[in-house]
Write a protein that holds these residues in place. Structure first.
Motif, mmCIF file in Angstrom:
data_model
loop_
_atom_site.group_PDB
_atom_site.id
_atom_site.type_symbol
_atom_site.label_atom_id
_atom_site.label_comp_id
_atom_site.label_asym_id
_atom_site.label_seq_id
_atom_site.Cartn_x
_atom_site.Cartn_y
_atom_site.Cartn_z
ATOM 1 N N SER A 169 26.329 -4.422 22.268
ATOM 2 C CA SER A 169 26.043 -3.077 21.763
ATOM 3 C C SER A 169 26.599 -1.983 22.667
ATOM 4 C CB SER A 169 24.536 -2.902 21.514
ATOM 5 O OG SER A 169 23.839 -3.171 22.698
ATOM 6 N N THR A 170 26.879 -2.310 23.944
ATOM 7 C CA THR A 170 27.416 -1.273 24.840
ATOM 8 C C THR A 170 28.833 -1.585 25.315
ATOM 9 O OG1 THR A 170 26.521 -2.412 26.767
ATOM 10 C CG2 THR A 170 25.119 -0.708 25.764
ATOM 11 N N ILE A 191 27.851 -7.571 32.192
ATOM 12 C CA ILE A 191 26.666 -7.549 33.052
ATOM 13 C C ILE A 191 26.495 -8.866 33.818
ATOM 14 C CG2 ILE A 191 25.331 -5.813 31.730
ATOM 15 C CD1 ILE A 191 23.895 -8.283 30.458
ATOM 16 N N ASN A 235 27.446 -7.281 26.851
ATOM 17 C CA ASN A 235 26.435 -6.695 25.968
ATOM 18 C C ASN A 235 27.187 -6.091 24.790
ATOM 19 O OD1 ASN A 235 24.741 -4.785 24.688
ATOM 20 N ND2 ASN A 235 23.449 -4.654 26.531
HETATM 21 C C1 LIG Z 1 22.421 -4.075 25.776
HETATM 22 O O1 LIG Z 1 22.294 -2.772 26.297
HETATM 23 C C2 LIG Z 1 21.308 -1.980 25.645
HETATM 24 C C3 LIG Z 1 21.408 -0.572 26.191
HETATM 25 O O2 LIG Z 1 21.395 -0.575 27.611
HETATM 26 C C4 LIG Z 1 19.941 -2.604 25.874
HETATM 27 O O3 LIG Z 1 18.930 -1.862 25.226
HETATM 28 C C5 LIG Z 1 19.955 -4.025 25.343
HETATM 29 O O4 LIG Z 1 18.749 -4.672 25.653
HETATM 30 C C6 LIG Z 1 21.109 -4.819 25.927
HETATM 31 N N1 LIG Z 1 21.192 -6.111 25.279
HETATM 32 C C7 LIG Z 1 21.174 -7.246 25.956
HETATM 33 C C8 LIG Z 1 21.298 -8.504 25.145
HETATM 34 O O5 LIG Z 1 21.047 -7.290 27.178
#
Ligand SMILES: *[C@@H]1O[C@H](CO)[C@@H](O)[C@H](O)[C@H]1NC(C)=O
Length: 335
Positions: A86-87, A91, A84
């Motif tokens: 943004s974090t 996952i 992910n």
């Molecule tokens: C990435 O993590 C953020 C925060 O947990 C979440 O809002 C977002 O949907 C995630 N993006 C993906 C592509 O899973």
């Protein structure tokens, strides 16, 4: 790779320099980070976080995006995780089933790579998949049948079929038990290769005349938490042994008879029973040490035990006659 520069003919030079760069990048990456490894339980839900790879590699999330970070698989492994951006979290994106990936192997490692561009860098990621107790011990058959003679000695052993559990280690089958019964216990042997096999051990002798068959519930238990178990029914048919002699209905049969009774007069019918079955319980009757004089006076039906007059009974010769009758079963037990 030191071989390349020494091969430095003009034809090879340009090519060898390219190769050299790639090798250099690859090595520098390893010096920079080393392998990252994570541990994850199998069967985690999609979207579960395995770890934060940005933090573990000391990269900011901005860097991840600008360098187009992505997860690739090592060799032909399927992609089970993603990043992910943004974090920086790694996952789970697909079902990770340890049993289908690694079977009974003690360690199960998924190999993935983090790819960064500008400049190109590869980071190996090892994901150790941990077993969870998601499989139940199962017997290949629900009913296990044995025929055991009642003459079987204490300590006699009967091999049982193994229960199968796809999990490993303590999550696999650890022990067996058989519901409280006085005749059998379970003995589990562990072979050199670690395989366990179980056997039924006779601890109290069987008696067909008391119990013709036994039904026991066999349970295989794994060592997981929560514990899972599988059961099968053991059906024991107790086979007859000639452990019973014929028994007469009376010790003495008394009859009185007028002298000169006609031929074929029935005097008495003796009767014995035998608790065994088949030939072990088939009874024949015979005179036992009866004098020739008496044998000429009476007949004995070997099958029915009926005693009849076949000669002339004379009160003046004898007022009382005693006949010994022997009952014998097929194999020869008598009374
Ligand atoms: C990435 O993590 C953020 C925060 O947990 C979440 O809002 C977002 O949907 C995630 N993006 C993906 C592509 O899973």
């Amino acid at each position: 790779m030191k071989v390349w520069p020494t091969m430095g003919t003009k034809v090879y030079r340009r090519f060898s320099i390219n190769r050299y760069c790639v090798v250099f990048l690859f090595i520098s990456l390893h010096f920079a980070y080393g392998d990252v490894s994570y541990s994850v339980a199998e069967e985690m839900k999609r979207g579960s976080v395995i770890g934060n790879i940005a933090k573990d590699l000391g990269l900011g999330t901005a860097t991840l995006s600008s360098r187009k970070a992505r997860i690739d698989t090592d060799r032909n492994d399927k992609r089970y995780c993603d990043i992910n951006l943004s974090t920086g979290d790694l996952i789970v994106t697909d079902r990770i089933d340890r049993e289908s990936l690694c079977g009974k192997k003690a360690t199960c490692i998924l190999k993935e790579e983090l790819v960064l561009e500008n400049p190109l860098e590869l980071q190996r990621i090892s994901i150790h998949v941990q077993d969870i107790n998601d499989n139940t011990p199962e017997f290949s058959e629900d009913l296990i049948s044995f025929e055991i003679t009642e003459s079987a000695d204490k300590g006699a052993r009967f091999l049982l079929t193994e229960a199968h559990d796809a999990d490993i280690g303590t999550n696999a089958v650890q022990r067996y038990n058989v519901q409280n019964n006085e005749h059998f216990t379970i003995n589990v042997d562990t072979e050199v290769n670690g395989r366990k096999h179980s056997e039924l051990v006779l601890v109290k002798e069987l008696d067909r005349e008391k119990e013709k068959e036994l039904k026991l519930v066999l349970t295989a238990l794994d060592g997981g938490s929560p514990q899972r178990s599988g059961t099968a029914i053991i059906h024991v048919t107790v086979l007859d042994a000639n452990d019973n002699a014929p028994v007469f209905s009376r010790a003495v049969y008394k009859a009185s008879l007028p002298e000169n009774s006609p031929l074929d007069t029935v005097v008495v019918t003796v009767s014995a029973t035998d608790a065994d079955t088949g030939p072990n319980g088939d009874i024949t009757y015979n005179f036992d040490h009866v004098s020739d004089d008496h044998v000429s006076l009476f007949s004995l039906d070997h099958k029915t035990g009926e005693i009849k007059v076949i000669g002339s009974i004379d009160y003046e010769t004898e007022t009382s006659i005693e006949l010994r009758i022997r009952a014998k079963d097929g194999p020869g037990l008598t009374s």
